[in-house]
Motif scaffolding. Structure first.
Motif, PDB file in Angstrom:
ATOM      1  N   LEU A 111     -11.329   4.967   1.395  1.00 52.51           N
ATOM      2  CA  LEU A 111     -10.290   4.778   0.381  1.00 52.51           C
ATOM      3  C   LEU A 111     -10.831   4.397  -1.006  1.00 52.51           C
ATOM      4  O   LEU A 111     -10.417   4.998  -2.009  1.00 52.51           O
ATOM      5  CB  LEU A 111      -9.269   3.748   0.863  1.00 52.51           C
ATOM      6  N   ASN A 116      -3.951   6.047   4.934  1.00 49.56           N
ATOM      7  CA  ASN A 116      -2.992   4.960   5.099  1.00 49.56           C
ATOM      8  C   ASN A 116      -2.329   4.995   6.475  1.00 49.56           C
ATOM      9  O   ASN A 116      -2.081   3.957   7.094  1.00 49.56           O
ATOM     10  CB  ASN A 116      -1.911   5.030   4.012  1.00 49.56           C
ATOM     11  N   VAL A 127      -4.886  10.321   0.330  1.00 51.87           N
ATOM     12  CA  VAL A 127      -4.784   8.874   0.562  1.00 51.87           C
ATOM     13  C   VAL A 127      -3.800   8.565   1.687  1.00 51.87           C
ATOM     14  O   VAL A 127      -4.001   7.641   2.482  1.00 51.87           O
ATOM     15  CB  VAL A 127      -4.374   8.153  -0.741  1.00 51.87           C
ATOM     16  N   CYS A 177       0.830  -1.208   0.000  1.00 54.93           N
ATOM     17  CA  CYS A 177       0.000   0.000   0.000  1.00 54.93           C
ATOM     18  C   CYS A 177       0.865   1.259   0.000  1.00 54.93           C
ATOM     19  O   CYS A 177       0.596   2.224  -0.722  1.00 54.93           O
ATOM     20  CB  CYS A 177      -0.910   0.016   1.231  1.00 54.93           C
ATOM     21  N   PHE A 207      -4.814  -2.023  -1.526  1.00 53.79           N
ATOM     22  CA  PHE A 207      -5.708  -1.775  -0.388  1.00 53.79           C
ATOM     23  C   PHE A 207      -6.593  -2.988  -0.108  1.00 53.79           C
ATOM     24  O   PHE A 207      -6.741  -3.406   1.047  1.00 53.79           O
ATOM     25  CB  PHE A 207      -6.575  -0.542  -0.644  1.00 53.79           C
TER      26      PHE A 207
END
Length: 382
Positions: free
Chosen positions: A77, A119, A115, A14, A180
């Motif tokens: 996400l 994360n 993003v 990721c 993801f």
């Protein structure tokens, strides 16, 4: 004893996917937009608007996640990545300088940067749910992925045109989506659903008032990253000024990321081995000093060779900051405010990018490279 499960491979994928996407959206923004005919001032405005939107969007989502236990990064996400893919498809279908291209690139930047805040929250939730992930390893792999893509993109743009960049961005977005879902399948249910909390989250502005030292750290970080992004966001200008070209910039980006990898990979082990001798706070202080030295070195670099030499200071500045800040925030602030705190720490780097985009882009056009870099070094020192 029950063995703690590690999700480092999945989380590393990721992280690598994010930094490859970041390479396209931010590191090659100047190359792409100038290739379409935008000036440094116009480029700076687009970068500024994109970063402003991300600086608003990321903390709002993170604050919402902290307050609502029925929400988690896993809920946000997929739609963010789908929106990111959509604007890249529009950029591919309608190449050229236009209002539509400007709006789409602003949205691309905002969605791309946001993003990372999600994360980081995933990383915190993984640990809180009883599993673990080695952030240093994941971030180091992210830098290595950035290296590979940056070098490839520099050559691809020189060989073909800037129109390969939205295509590359779309591929990176699809990789992010796949990474993801791989991580989500491996995560404990309580980490995916955000069902556990140690207390009640503090509203954003009250949180800042209750943590004045952290607020001062955020302000200083914004100023330091004004200087950092005056270099990084406009690296093509430094490359051309020193006698290089777009391919040179690609290799400079690659060497910059390579310099980060050893520090990021081994910081956690070094911190554990030294115990209390190297706290996360001490590491941040050291990093901030070297940010200033790096700014001065880039200002003095008039050749490509000196630019490469200046990049070595990326290790004790940006790399050390990156390795220490996530764990510093996690250790210093309560878990119920973790999404908000991590997002704010990352958002301050974005605020620095906004300020650099607004002022440094115009300064490069009006004053030139050396005066702009010296202004950045002075702000970093402050």
């Amino acid at each position: 004893m029950q063995k703690v499960r590690s999700l480092t491979p999945q989380y590393s994928l990721c992280t690598a996917a994010f930094w490859m996407s970041f390479c396209v959206s931010i590191s090659y923004a100047a190359v792409y937009l100038q290739g379409l005919g935008y000036s440094n001032t116009e480029l700076g405005a687009i970068l500024a608007f994109g970063n402003v939107f991300s600086a608003v969007l990321a903390p709002l989502l993170s604050s919402l996640i902290d307050r609502r236990h029925d929400l988690s990064p896993s809920r946000f996400l997929p739609p963010i990545l789908l929106a990111q893919a959509s604007v890249l498809i529009i950029l591919m279908l309608f190449p050229g300088k236009s209002t539509l291209s400007s709006i789409c690139y602003v949205l691309y930047i905002a969605l791309s940067i946001s993003v990372n805040s999600l994360n980081l929250k995933l990383y915190v939730d993984i640990g809180h749910a009883g599993t673990n992930a080695d952030y240093g390893t994941a971030r180091g792999i992210g830098s290595f992925a950035f290296v590979l893509l940056s070098a490839l993109l520099g050559s691809a743009v020189e060989r073909y045109s800037v129109r390969v960049l939205p295509c590359a961005g779309l591929v990176m977005t699809l990789i992010q989506m796949a990474a993801f879902f791989m991580l989500k399948r491996s995560m404990p249910a309580k980490a995916v659903l955000n069902t556990e909390s140690d207390g009640v989250s503090t509203p954003l502005f009250l949180f800042l008032r209750k943590n004045p030292r952290f607020s001062i750290l955020l302000l200083g970080t914004a100023l330091i990253f004004f200087s950092h992004n005056t270099i990084v966001n406009f690296l093509i200008n430094l490359s051309i000024n020193a006698g290089g070209d777009t391919e040179t910039m690609g290799y400079l980006n690659a060497v910059m990321a390579l310099a980060e990898i050893p520090v990021i990979l081994f910081y956690g082990r070094l911190h554990r081995r030294l115990g209390g001798k190297l706290s996360h706070a001490a590491a941040l202080r050291i990093a901030f000093v070297f940010f200033t030295l790096k700014a001065l070195a880039f200002a003095a670099a008039g050749t490509v060779s000196l630019l490469y030499a200046s990049l070595l200071l990326q290790a004790p500045s940006f790399a050390l900051y990156t390795a220490a800040i996530v764990d510093y925030v996690e250790d210093s602030l309560p878990h119920e405010d973790s999404a908000k705190a991590q997002s704010l720490a990352f958002t301050m780097t974005t605020v620095g990018s906004v300020l650099a985009s607004l002022f440094s882009g115009r300064s490069y056009d009006r004053l030139g490279v050396f005066p702009t870099l010296m202004i950045g070094a002075l702000v970093c020192l402050i």
